[in-house]
Scaffold this active site. Structure first.
Site, short mmCIF file in Angstrom:
data_model
loop_
_atom_site.label_atom_id
_atom_site.label_comp_id
_atom_site.label_asym_id
_atom_site.label_seq_id
_atom_site.Cartn_x
_atom_site.Cartn_y
_atom_site.Cartn_z
N SER A 79 -9.85 1.79 2.46
CA SER A 79 -8.96 2.58 1.63
C SER A 79 -7.90 1.76 0.91
CB SER A 79 -8.28 3.65 2.48
OG SER A 79 -7.45 3.06 3.45
N SER A 101 -10.12 -0.64 6.63
CA SER A 101 -9.51 -0.48 5.29
C SER A 101 -8.80 -1.71 4.74
CB SER A 101 -8.54 0.68 5.30
OG SER A 101 -9.26 1.87 5.15
N LYS A 142 0.84 -1.21 0.00
CA LYS A 142 0.00 0.00 0.00
C LYS A 142 0.88 1.25 0.00
CE LYS A 142 -4.00 1.98 2.49
NZ LYS A 142 -4.93 1.80 3.63
N1 GLN Z 1 -13.15 4.03 5.82
C1 GLN Z 1 -12.67 4.42 7.12
C2 GLN Z 1 -12.30 5.88 7.07
O1 GLN Z 1 -12.60 6.49 6.11
C3 GLN Z 1 -11.51 3.58 7.51
C4 GLN Z 1 -10.30 3.92 6.76
C5 GLN Z 1 -9.13 3.07 7.16
O2 GLN Z 1 -9.29 2.03 7.79
N2 GLN Z 1 -7.96 3.56 6.84
O3 GLN Z 1 -11.73 6.41 7.95
#
Ligand code: GLN
Length: 477
Positions: free
Chosen positions: A141, A165, A66
């Site tokens: 994400s 995410s 990532k």
């Molecule tokens: N979708 C969640 C957010 O927008 C989690 C994102 C993540 O786990 N990095 O914060």
């Protein structure tokens, strides 16, 4: 089966049997990327990293990383314009560990900018597409990592999980995704979003690979003060296909209005299968679940606003000067850089977080959210006094259409409703494939256990997976 469709454990067996070599595997994966990447856009940067020729390598397997995990000398940008051209001076601890094991890094996979999001649509490099349906999001994400594994553009991948995410995109793309216990995997070299919630974890094609990859990255690290000092077991020893006697809880708060009938049906079938294999199920109540999303978005944005203060145009990446010559103060440089460099969602979160940390509102929001976080954790502590594991859907729906939720941040935030609590409580949680919807989109099953009980997590997941075929489905692109 083509080489790039193999799992890592199948590839390792093939190396041993001398039916293929790590170099041939890497070549096949790179060719697959050349064929498929235009459609999927799973990578933010494809890097020409010299072949890792380490001898006696434990796992010479190609991997996607990532874009928020530092690889020395290669652009690591969090898919943000503000980190354009930023090349870290050091490897993240997980990267050093993988180098030791003989890994070959393919490059950095795409993500929502700074890991803010659930769809991989806010990337500076454009959205990633779901390999099962190119009109749909891959989740986020870490959508690039999930899509790369599902599209066979890599054998496995690393992502990060702050509120879901890893698990939510794993669920949307039909792969396995694990958020380890907070403190099990070093965060050194992970560009911070919310430091009390972030964890790095694996994306793989099956549960065995997940255990293998966790073996390679877990362990104490003196460079991360929140890293746990514990003995790391060999997680592959927990790959036991035996659900007999497992006591599993089903929290009723996770099966509420808004859950899609296809998701509900697949999760019910998964529960029935585990029952048949000897597990017992009990419905429980976790009364503070309903506050998880609100609590998370106060704490996560507060920590994010503080963590993102360092991107000021001086130390890293982009530096923008105001166009008008007369405006050249230091503050102007900060403002212009941050205005040019951050996208909409990052700016929204910096505003939200700064607000809840401000003197007049700190007690009402931040402090209160911390207290509710403790209550949410207590719900889990109580459940794990009686039960080995908790099972829920990973997400209330399957992958949604690209663009469907971009104009409504609240509806986007709600897609993490089932994953956020595990981060608030610090516990491990995995998403594994458990079916497909009527329109042929993958569905994920979430399993949670008590802190540092990844062994029970693997045993439960493996006992389910080995009696199903979902993990063997490969996408045809
Ligand atoms: N979708 C969640 C957010 O927008 C989690 C994102 C993540 O786990 N990095 O914060």
């Amino acid at each position: 089966m083509k080489l790039n469709e193999l799992t890592a454990h199948e590839a390792l067996a093939a190396f041993k049997a001398k039916t293929t070599t790590p170099k041939a595997l890497l070549e096949t994966v790179k060719n697959a990327i050349n064929r498929t990447e235009k459609k999927v856009n799973a990578f933010a940067h494809l890097d020409e990293i010299p072949y890792n020729s380490k001898e006696d390598a434990k796992a010479p397997i190609p991997i996607a990383i990532k874009d928020n995990i530092c690889i020395k000398d290669y652009p690591t940008t969090c898919a943000s314009h503000i980190l354009k051209n930023f090349k870290p001076l050091y490897d993240a601890t997980v990267i050093s560990k993988l180098r030791e094991s003989g890994a070959n890094f393919l490059g950095h996979s795409n993500m929502d900018e700074f890991a803010f999001g659930s769809s991989t649509e806010t990337s500076h490099f454009g959205p990633t597409k779901n390999p099962w349906n190119l009109d749909c999001v891959p989740g986020g994400s870490s959508g690039g990592s999930a899509a790369a594994v599902a599209a066979n553009e890599t054998i496995w991948a690393l992502g990060s999980d702050t509120g879901g995410s890893i698990r939510q995109p794993a669920s949307f793309c039909g792969v396995v995704g694990l958020k380890p216990t907070y403190g099990l995997v070093s965060r050194y070299g992970l560009i911070a979003f919310a430091s009390s919630l972030d964890q790095i974890g694996p994306f793989t094609k099956d549960v065995e690979d997940c255990a293998l990859l966790l073996n390679l990255i877990a362990g104490h690290d003196e460079y991360d003060s929140t890293s746990a000092k514990i003995e790391i077991p060999d997680y592959t020893k927990s790959l036991i296909n035996d659900a007999k006697g497992l006591k599993i809880a089903i929290p009723k708060e996770y099966f509420i209005e808004g859950i899609s009938p296809d998701v509900k049906a697949s999760v019910d079938e998964a529960i029935a299968l585990l029952k048949k294999k000897g597990a017992t199920f009990t419905e429980i109540s976790m009364p503070h679940t309903e506050y998880a999303v609100a609590t998370y978005y106060i704490l996560a944005t507060a920590e994010a606003s503080s963590n993102l203060a360092r991107f000021d145009g001086i130390q890293y990446g982009l530096r923008s000067l105001p166009k008008e010559q007369r405006k050249t103060s230091l503050i102007d440089l900060y403002e212009e850089t941050r205005n040019q460099g951050f996208g909409q969602e990052a700016k929204r979160r910096i505003m939200l977080g700064t607000y809840s940390l401000s003197a007049g509102y700190y007690d009402a929001y931040y402090l209160r959210a911390q207290k509710v976080r403790t209550l949410i954790k207590k719900d889990f502590d109580d459940a794990f006094k009686q039960f080995d594991a908790i099972i829920t859907p990973t997400s209330p729906t399957t992958a949604f259409k690209i663009g469907e939720k971009t104009s409504n941040p609240l509806s986007m935030y709600l897609s993490d409703i089932y994953t956020i609590s595990a981060n608030l409580a610090g516990i491990p949680a995995v998403s594994i494939p458990c079916g497909f919807s009527k329109d042929n989109l993958p569905i994920g099953l979430q399993i949670m256990t008590k802190p540092f009980d990844e062994q029970m997590l693997f045993r439960t997941a493996y006992s389910y997976e080995q009696n199903t075929d979902w993990h063997k489905k490969r996408v045809n692109l």
